[in-house]
Design a protein around this motif. Structure first.
Motif, PDB file in Angstrom:
ATOM      1  N   PRO A  82      -8.474 -30.007   4.942  1.00 50.90           N
ATOM      2  CA  PRO A  82      -8.998 -29.626   6.254  1.00 50.90           C
ATOM      3  C   PRO A  82      -7.943 -28.901   7.098  1.00 50.90           C
ATOM      4  CG  PRO A  82      -8.617 -31.996   6.171  1.00 50.90           C
ATOM      5  CD  PRO A  82      -8.350 -31.451   4.792  1.00 50.90           C
ATOM      6  N   VAL A  83      -8.410 -28.240   8.143  1.00 45.80           N
ATOM      7  CA  VAL A  83      -7.546 -27.434   8.999  1.00 45.80           C
ATOM      8  C   VAL A  83      -6.447 -28.266   9.649  1.00 45.80           C
ATOM      9  CG1 VAL A  83      -7.493 -25.996  11.081  1.00 45.80           C
ATOM     10  CG2 VAL A  83      -9.325 -25.704   9.420  1.00 45.80           C
ATOM     11  N   ASP A  84      -6.753 -29.495  10.072  1.00 50.18           N
ATOM     12  CA  ASP A  84      -5.720 -30.303  10.730  1.00 50.18           C
ATOM     13  C   ASP A  84      -4.564 -30.634   9.787  1.00 50.18           C
ATOM     14  OD1 ASP A  84      -7.491 -31.938   9.351  1.00 50.18           O
ATOM     15  OD2 ASP A  84      -7.393 -33.581  10.790  1.00 50.18           O
ATOM     16  N   ILE A  85      -4.848 -30.864   8.524  1.00 50.28           N
ATOM     17  CA  ILE A  85      -3.787 -31.113   7.543  1.00 50.28           C
ATOM     18  C   ILE A  85      -3.012 -29.827   7.279  1.00 50.28           C
ATOM     19  CG2 ILE A  85      -3.289 -31.838   5.166  1.00 50.28           C
ATOM     20  CD1 ILE A  85      -4.232 -34.111   7.013  1.00 50.28           C
ATOM     21  N   GLU A  86      -3.722 -28.717   7.238  1.00 52.42           N
ATOM     22  CA  GLU A  86      -3.063 -27.416   7.066  1.00 52.42           C
ATOM     23  C   GLU A  86      -2.063 -27.175   8.193  1.00 52.42           C
ATOM     24  OE1 GLU A  86      -4.191 -22.643   7.157  1.00 52.42           O
ATOM     25  OE2 GLU A  86      -5.745 -24.139   7.542  1.00 52.42           O
ATOM     26  N   ILE A  87      -2.479 -27.406   9.419  1.00 57.91           N
ATOM     27  CA  ILE A  87      -1.602 -27.209  10.582  1.00 57.91           C
ATOM     28  C   ILE A  87      -0.393 -28.126  10.497  1.00 57.91           C
ATOM     29  CG2 ILE A  87      -1.455 -27.494  13.093  1.00 57.91           C
ATOM     30  CD1 ILE A  87      -4.444 -26.593  13.162  1.00 57.91           C
ATOM     31  N   LEU A  88      -0.618 -29.366  10.122  1.00 64.07           N
ATOM     32  CA  LEU A  88       0.482 -30.318   9.972  1.00 64.07           C
ATOM     33  C   LEU A  88       1.474 -29.840   8.909  1.00 64.07           C
ATOM     34  CD1 LEU A  88       1.732 -33.133  10.604  1.00 64.07           C
ATOM     35  CD2 LEU A  88       0.342 -34.000   8.721  1.00 64.07           C
ATOM     36  N   LEU A  89       0.961 -29.407   7.761  1.00 67.50           N
ATOM     37  CA  LEU A  89       1.842 -28.951   6.679  1.00 67.50           C
ATOM     38  C   LEU A  89       2.640 -27.713   7.083  1.00 67.50           C
ATOM     39  CD1 LEU A  89      -0.485 -29.481   3.585  1.00 67.50           C
ATOM     40  CD2 LEU A  89       1.533 -30.825   4.228  1.00 67.50           C
ATOM     41  N   TYR A  90       1.981 -26.757   7.718  1.00 70.10           N
ATOM     42  CA  TYR A  90       2.700 -25.574   8.190  1.00 70.10           C
ATOM     43  C   TYR A  90       3.742 -25.946   9.242  1.00 70.10           C
ATOM     44  CZ  TYR A  90      -0.186 -22.085   5.767  1.00 70.10           C
ATOM     45  OH  TYR A  90      -0.804 -21.307   4.824  1.00 70.10           O
ATOM     46  N   GLY A  91       3.403 -26.897  10.101  1.00 70.95           N
ATOM     47  CA  GLY A  91       4.359 -27.349  11.111  1.00 70.95           C
ATOM     48  C   GLY A  91       5.596 -27.967  10.484  1.00 70.95           C
ATOM     49  N   VAL A  92       5.396 -28.830   9.502  1.00 77.85           N
ATOM     50  CA  VAL A  92       6.527 -29.455   8.802  1.00 77.85           C
ATOM     51  C   VAL A  92       7.366 -28.383   8.104  1.00 77.85           C
ATOM     52  CG1 VAL A  92       7.165 -30.976   6.888  1.00 77.85           C
ATOM     53  CG2 VAL A  92       5.429 -31.697   8.541  1.00 77.85           C
ATOM     54  N   LEU A  93       6.699 -27.458   7.436  1.00 81.55           N
ATOM     55  CA  LEU A  93       7.427 -26.383   6.762  1.00 81.55           C
ATOM     56  C   LEU A  93       8.198 -25.527   7.759  1.00 81.55           C
ATOM     57  CD1 LEU A  93       4.884 -25.219   4.046  1.00 81.55           C
ATOM     58  CD2 LEU A  93       7.104 -26.297   3.666  1.00 81.55           C
ATOM     59  N   ASP A  94       7.565 -25.172   8.866  1.00 81.47           N
ATOM     60  CA  ASP A  94       8.228 -24.334   9.863  1.00 81.47           C
ATOM     61  C   ASP A  94       9.464 -25.017  10.448  1.00 81.47           C
ATOM     62  OD1 ASP A  94       6.466 -22.232   9.555  1.00 81.47           O
ATOM     63  OD2 ASP A  94       5.272 -22.719  11.324  1.00 81.47           O
ATOM     64  N   VAL A  95       9.313 -26.274  10.811  1.00 76.95           N
ATOM     65  CA  VAL A  95      10.455 -26.997  11.391  1.00 76.95           C
ATOM     66  C   VAL A  95      11.576 -27.118  10.365  1.00 76.95           C
ATOM     67  CG1 VAL A  95      11.230 -29.254  12.242  1.00 76.95           C
ATOM     68  CG2 VAL A  95       9.127 -28.226  13.134  1.00 76.95           C
ATOM     69  N   THR A  96      11.231 -27.455   9.137  1.00 78.52           N
ATOM     70  CA  THR A  96      12.243 -27.610   8.097  1.00 78.52           C
ATOM     71  C   THR A  96      12.884 -26.279   7.742  1.00 78.52           C
ATOM     72  OG1 THR A  96      10.941 -29.446   7.225  1.00 78.52           O
ATOM     73  CG2 THR A  96      12.695 -28.595   5.827  1.00 78.52           C
ATOM     74  N   ALA A  97      12.058 -25.266   7.518  1.00 78.32           N
ATOM     75  CA  ALA A  97      12.575 -23.979   7.067  1.00 78.32           C
ATOM     76  C   ALA A  97      13.359 -23.251   8.149  1.00 78.32           C
ATOM     77  CB  ALA A  97      11.436 -23.095   6.570  1.00 78.32           C
ATOM     78  N   LYS A  98      13.018 -23.470   9.389  1.00 77.03           N
ATOM     79  CA  LYS A  98      13.678 -22.718  10.454  1.00 77.03           C
ATOM     80  C   LYS A  98      14.694 -23.559  11.220  1.00 77.03           C
ATOM     81  CE  LYS A  98       9.715 -19.741  10.513  1.00 77.03           C
ATOM     82  NZ  LYS A  98       9.086 -20.231   9.314  1.00 77.03           N
ATOM     83  N   CYS A  99      14.265 -24.704  11.718  1.00 77.83           N
ATOM     84  CA  CYS A  99      15.174 -25.529  12.522  1.00 77.83           C
ATOM     85  C   CYS A  99      16.291 -26.135  11.684  1.00 77.83           C
ATOM     86  CB  CYS A  99      14.394 -26.620  13.247  1.00 77.83           C
ATOM     87  SG  CYS A  99      13.189 -25.967  14.417  1.00 77.83           S
ATOM     88  N   LEU A 100      15.941 -26.721  10.552  1.00 80.53           N
ATOM     89  CA  LEU A 100      16.972 -27.315   9.699  1.00 80.53           C
ATOM     90  C   LEU A 100      17.924 -26.239   9.184  1.00 80.53           C
ATOM     91  CD1 LEU A 100      18.157 -29.811   8.352  1.00 80.53           C
ATOM     92  CD2 LEU A 100      16.577 -29.448   6.454  1.00 80.53           C
ATOM     93  N   PHE A 101      17.369 -25.105   8.790  1.00 82.63           N
ATOM     94  CA  PHE A 101      18.188 -23.978   8.339  1.00 82.63           C
ATOM     95  C   PHE A 101      19.168 -23.570   9.447  1.00 82.63           C
ATOM     96  CE2 PHE A 101      19.215 -19.608   7.441  1.00 82.63           C
ATOM     97  CZ  PHE A 101      19.226 -19.507   6.060  1.00 82.63           C
ATOM     98  N   GLY A 102      18.655 -23.404  10.653  1.00 86.35           N
ATOM     99  CA  GLY A 102      19.508 -23.038  11.784  1.00 86.35           C
ATOM    100  C   GLY A 102      20.553 -24.098  12.090  1.00 86.35           C
TER     101      GLY A 102
END
Length: 141
Positions: free
Chosen positions: A98-118
């Protein structure tokens, strides 16, 4: 790495992101969404190739500390960026989640891929400063 290669990798990255975005907008039309998805995956390959070949070689030649940090960040990039298409397939491509799980997964990926990287970059400023001030620039020539 030579500035031509760096420009090429940035261009492939932009094409990959745009094709994913537009592919998501047309996910309800398989004849449009999936070809854009496949195109995005094709332009992702040169990014991976550059990270694991010439960019890695340049980092190794710069110093062991630069090579270690580059290896950590490039592996992180390849693994996390490879997860985005998986989410696209199970969410927008096939509607398995469902869309809510999609948003959650993209959010986790975005935070990890961008914030953790930074955060890793900021925590290793001395290594970056050494690499950019050494006689072997990371980009150019």
């Amino acid at each position: 790495v030579h500035w031509n290669e760096l420009t090429y990798v940035i261009l492939m990255d932009v094409l990959m992101i745009i094709s994913g975005l537009v592919g998501g907008l047309y996910a309800h039309e398989p004849t449009k969404g999936w070809p854009l998805f496949v195109f995005g995956m094709v332009v992702f390959l040169p990014i991976i190739q550059s990270l694991v070949t010439s960019m890695k070689d340049k980092a190794i030649k710069t110093s062991p500390a630069v090579a270690d940090r580059f290896n950590q960040l490039s592996v992180m990039t390849v693994v996390l960026w490879s997860a985005y298409p998986v989410v696209w397939v199970v969410a927008e491509g096939t509607k398995v989640i469902p869309v809510d799980i999609e948003i959650l997964l993209y959010g986790v990926l975005d935070v990890t891929a961008k914030c953790l990287f930074g955060f890793i970059l900021l925590a290793n400023r001395s290594i970056i400063e050494f690499a950019t001030q050494s006689h072997q620039p990371l980009a150019g020539q």
